[in-house]
Design a protein around this motif. Sequence first.
Motif, PDB file in Angstrom:
ATOM      1  N   ASP A 142      36.524  63.752 131.847  1.00  0.00           N
ATOM      2  CA  ASP A 142      37.315  64.973 131.726  1.00  0.00           C
ATOM      3  C   ASP A 142      38.213  65.163 132.933  1.00  0.00           C
ATOM      4  O   ASP A 142      39.367  65.579 132.812  1.00  0.00           O
ATOM      5  N   ALA A 143      37.669  64.887 134.115  1.00  0.00           N
ATOM      6  CA  ALA A 143      38.457  65.019 135.342  1.00  0.00           C
ATOM      7  C   ALA A 143      39.636  64.063 135.337  1.00  0.00           C
ATOM      8  O   ALA A 143      40.744  64.401 135.757  1.00  0.00           O
ATOM      9  N   LYS A 144      39.406  62.852 134.820  1.00  0.00           N
ATOM     10  CA  LYS A 144      40.477  61.859 134.749  1.00  0.00           C
ATOM     11  C   LYS A 144      41.570  62.307 133.786  1.00  0.00           C
ATOM     12  O   LYS A 144      42.762  62.199 134.079  1.00  0.00           O
ATOM     13  N   GLU A 145      41.144  62.840 132.654  1.00  0.00           N
ATOM     14  CA  GLU A 145      42.109  63.330 131.672  1.00  0.00           C
ATOM     15  C   GLU A 145      42.937  64.472 132.242  1.00  0.00           C
ATOM     16  O   GLU A 145      44.149  64.570 132.007  1.00  0.00           O
ATOM     17  N   TYR A 146      42.267  65.347 133.017  1.00  0.00           N
ATOM     18  CA  TYR A 146      42.985  66.485 133.607  1.00  0.00           C
ATOM     19  C   TYR A 146      44.010  66.012 134.627  1.00  0.00           C
ATOM     20  O   TYR A 146      45.134  66.521 134.682  1.00  0.00           O
ATOM     21  N   GLU A 147      43.644  65.022 135.418  1.00  0.00           N
ATOM     22  CA  GLU A 147      44.572  64.503 136.417  1.00  0.00           C
ATOM     23  C   GLU A 147      45.777  63.856 135.747  1.00  0.00           C
ATOM     24  O   GLU A 147      46.914  64.010 136.188  1.00  0.00           O
ATOM     25  N   VAL A 148      45.522  63.134 134.647  1.00  0.00           N
ATOM     26  CA  VAL A 148      46.628  62.516 133.916  1.00  0.00           C
ATOM     27  C   VAL A 148      47.557  63.582 133.345  1.00  0.00           C
ATOM     28  O   VAL A 148      48.783  63.491 133.427  1.00  0.00           O
ATOM     29  N   ALA A 149      46.954  64.595 132.791  1.00  0.00           N
ATOM     30  CA  ALA A 149      47.753  65.688 132.227  1.00  0.00           C
ATOM     31  C   ALA A 149      48.521  66.415 133.315  1.00  0.00           C
ATOM     32  O   ALA A 149      49.677  66.805 133.140  1.00  0.00           O
ATOM     33  N   LYS A 150      47.889  66.634 134.462  1.00  0.00           N
ATOM     34  CA  LYS A 150      48.512  67.390 135.554  1.00  0.00           C
ATOM     35  C   LYS A 150      49.708  66.655 136.138  1.00  0.00           C
ATOM     36  O   LYS A 150      50.738  67.249 136.456  1.00  0.00           O
ATOM     37  N   THR A 151      49.562  65.340 136.307  1.00  0.00           N
ATOM     38  CA  THR A 151      50.653  64.557 136.897  1.00  0.00           C
ATOM     39  C   THR A 151      51.730  64.217 135.890  1.00  0.00           C
ATOM     40  O   THR A 151      52.848  63.845 136.264  1.00  0.00           O
ATOM     41  N   GLY A 152      51.377  64.333 134.608  1.00  0.00           N
ATOM     42  CA  GLY A 152      52.364  64.037 133.575  1.00  0.00           C
ATOM     43  C   GLY A 152      52.701  62.567 133.495  1.00  0.00           C
ATOM     44  O   GLY A 152      53.816  62.190 133.161  1.00  0.00           O
ATOM     45  N   SER A 153      51.722  61.719 133.801  1.00  0.00           N
ATOM     46  CA  SER A 153      51.972  60.279 133.804  1.00  0.00           C
ATOM     47  C   SER A 153      51.984  59.691 132.404  1.00  0.00           C
ATOM     48  O   SER A 153      52.370  58.553 132.208  1.00  0.00           O
ATOM     49  N   GLU A 154      51.555  60.446 131.408  1.00  0.00           N
ATOM     50  CA  GLU A 154      51.577  59.980 130.032  1.00  0.00           C
ATOM     51  C   GLU A 154      52.545  60.834 129.217  1.00  0.00           C
ATOM     52  O   GLU A 154      52.763  62.003 129.508  1.00  0.00           O
ATOM     53  N   ASP A 155      53.096  60.232 128.173  1.00  0.00           N
ATOM     54  CA  ASP A 155      54.043  60.952 127.318  1.00  0.00           C
ATOM     55  C   ASP A 155      53.344  61.926 126.398  1.00  0.00           C
ATOM     56  O   ASP A 155      53.967  62.861 125.892  1.00  0.00           O
TER      57      ASP A 155
ATOM     58  N   PRO B   6      51.694  65.051 125.148  1.00  0.00           N
ATOM     59  CA  PRO B   6      51.592  66.409 125.693  1.00  0.00           C
ATOM     60  C   PRO B   6      50.153  66.902 125.683  1.00  0.00           C
ATOM     61  O   PRO B   6      49.343  66.497 124.843  1.00  0.00           O
ATOM     62  N   VAL B   7      49.847  67.800 126.611  1.00  0.00           N
ATOM     63  CA  VAL B   7      48.541  68.444 126.668  1.00  0.00           C
ATOM     64  C   VAL B   7      48.573  69.620 125.699  1.00  0.00           C
ATOM     65  O   VAL B   7      49.436  70.484 125.797  1.00  0.00           O
ATOM     66  N   ARG B   8      47.623  69.653 124.796  1.00  0.00           N
ATOM     67  CA  ARG B   8      47.585  70.706 123.777  1.00  0.00           C
ATOM     68  C   ARG B   8      46.762  71.866 124.324  1.00  0.00           C
ATOM     69  O   ARG B   8      45.538  71.776 124.485  1.00  0.00           O
ATOM     70  N   VAL B   9      47.460  72.953 124.622  1.00  0.00           N
ATOM     71  CA  VAL B   9      46.835  74.154 125.181  1.00  0.00           C
ATOM     72  C   VAL B   9      46.834  75.235 124.109  1.00  0.00           C
ATOM     73  O   VAL B   9      47.850  75.456 123.423  1.00  0.00           O
ATOM     74  N   TYR B  10      45.704  75.904 124.003  1.00  0.00           N
ATOM     75  CA  TYR B  10      45.536  76.948 122.983  1.00  0.00           C
ATOM     76  C   TYR B  10      45.350  78.306 123.662  1.00  0.00           C
ATOM     77  O   TYR B  10      44.582  78.445 124.619  1.00  0.00           O
TER      78      TYR B  10
ATOM     79  N   GLN C 238      52.624  81.383 131.347  1.00  0.00           N
ATOM     80  CA  GLN C 238      51.686  80.724 132.254  1.00  0.00           C
ATOM     81  C   GLN C 238      50.944  79.587 131.546  1.00  0.00           C
ATOM     82  O   GLN C 238      50.741  78.512 132.120  1.00  0.00           O
ATOM     83  N   ALA C 239      50.539  79.833 130.306  1.00  0.00           N
ATOM     84  CA  ALA C 239      49.826  78.788 129.551  1.00  0.00           C
ATOM     85  C   ALA C 239      50.738  77.587 129.299  1.00  0.00           C
ATOM     86  O   ALA C 239      50.305  76.428 129.401  1.00  0.00           O
ATOM     87  N   LYS C 240      51.991  77.873 128.985  1.00  0.00           N
ATOM     88  CA  LYS C 240      52.948  76.807 128.723  1.00  0.00           C
ATOM     89  C   LYS C 240      53.198  75.961 129.973  1.00  0.00           C
ATOM     90  O   LYS C 240      53.438  74.735 129.879  1.00  0.00           O
ATOM     91  N   LYS C 241      53.134  76.563 131.132  1.00  0.00           N
ATOM     92  CA  LYS C 241      53.449  75.878 132.390  1.00  0.00           C
ATOM     93  C   LYS C 241      52.220  75.366 133.119  1.00  0.00           C
ATOM     94  O   LYS C 241      52.308  74.986 134.299  1.00  0.00           O
ATOM     95  N   LEU C 242      51.070  75.336 132.439  1.00  0.00           N
ATOM     96  CA  LEU C 242      49.859  74.800 133.073  1.00  0.00           C
ATOM     97  C   LEU C 242      50.012  73.314 133.408  1.00  0.00           C
ATOM     98  O   LEU C 242      49.476  72.828 134.401  1.00  0.00           O
ATOM     99  N   PHE C 243      50.772  72.602 132.583  1.00  0.00           N
ATOM    100  CA  PHE C 243      50.970  71.169 132.767  1.00  0.00           C
ATOM    101  C   PHE C 243      52.442  70.839 132.600  1.00  0.00           C
ATOM    102  O   PHE C 243      53.183  71.589 131.939  1.00  0.00           O
ATOM    103  N   PRO C 244      52.874  69.727 133.171  1.00  0.00           N
ATOM    104  CA  PRO C 244      54.282  69.358 133.040  1.00  0.00           C
ATOM    105  C   PRO C 244      54.721  69.151 131.599  1.00  0.00           C
ATOM    106  O   PRO C 244      55.866  69.421 131.242  1.00  0.00           O
ATOM    107  N   ASN C 245      53.803  68.678 130.766  1.00  0.00           N
ATOM    108  CA  ASN C 245      54.135  68.433 129.364  1.00  0.00           C
ATOM    109  C   ASN C 245      53.081  69.134 128.501  1.00  0.00           C
ATOM    110  O   ASN C 245      51.998  68.598 128.261  1.00  0.00           O
ATOM    111  N   THR C 246      53.407  70.331 128.051  1.00  0.00           N
ATOM    112  CA  THR C 246      52.434  71.162 127.326  1.00  0.00           C
ATOM    113  C   THR C 246      52.940  71.490 125.935  1.00  0.00           C
ATOM    114  O   THR C 246      54.107  71.859 125.758  1.00  0.00           O
ATOM    115  N   TYR C 247      52.042  71.361 124.987  1.00  0.00           N
ATOM    116  CA  TYR C 247      52.302  71.827 123.626  1.00  0.00           C
ATOM    117  C   TYR C 247      51.411  73.053 123.418  1.00  0.00           C
ATOM    118  O   TYR C 247      50.180  72.942 123.400  1.00  0.00           O
TER     119      TYR C 247
END
Length: 290
Positions: A3-16, A18-22, A40-49
């Motif tokens: 989970d921590a790894k997934e969060y870091e990937v989402a935070k850095t935006g290294s993958e295309d 998007p992080v699905r935030v509800y 705020q929810a939309k801007k939690l990650f660089p690429n957020t859906y």
Amino acid sequence: MEDAKEYEVAKTGSEDKPVRVYADGIYDLFHFGHARSLEQAKKLFPNTYLLVGCCNDEITHMYKGKTVMTDKERCESLRHCRWVDEVIPDAPWVITQEFLDKHQIDYVAHDSLPYADASGAGKDVYEFVKSVGKFKETKRTEGISTSDIIMRIIKDYNQYVMRNLDRGYTRKDLGVSYVKEKRLRMNMGLKKLRERVKKQQAKVEEKIQTVAKTAGMHRNEWVENADRLVAGFLEMFEEGCHKMGTAIRDRIQERLRTQQLKSLLYDEVEDDDDFCDDESEESYSEESDK
């Protein structure tokens, strides 16, 4: 660890991907406080859906109370928010793992205040999400809420009723009795009259202040020139009297001269008549002697 790894990937935006935030809620009388939380929810990650869940009327009225807007109206308001990518109607009151899996939700965003779940035991509806590490906190906007807006309407209820009556709504549309309608119209008429009187008083007061200010500015000048002004007035008055007296005297003198001339002329005529009479008498005597 995963989970921590997934969060870091989402935070850095290294993958295309998007992080699905509800984010979920009632969103009644949608206002800028709602919009800011979704931002705020939309801007939690660089690429957020951002998926936004909206609870329907049935479940909302059961657990929270009556809403002003219907669930369809609330969902439509959310669709017009720039931060929202997808609206999920009929959202559940308590989020479960099944719901997360169904919509492939990575994180749930909401403020940290606890909300009672449907069990009646006072548990937090986000207890499960927090326990599995999928909760992301957003901050509430102070000074604005749906309850605050409703309280403003209740506080100025009579004014809003009168506004809608003036716009063509009937008392039946507004649920107002005949007596209350007449009383409101009378009170509003008195209020408008008081406002007009107050405005007129303000205008009069402004004029008084202007006069007082002007008098204060020129007071010393008036005091210094008082003697000169009075003397000038008296001088003008005296000059007028003098001219009038002179005219009266000249008129009298003219009348006197006219009378004197008439007297002199009258006396001369009488003398001439006397002279003529004497000569006649002498001629008559001479003729008699012959």
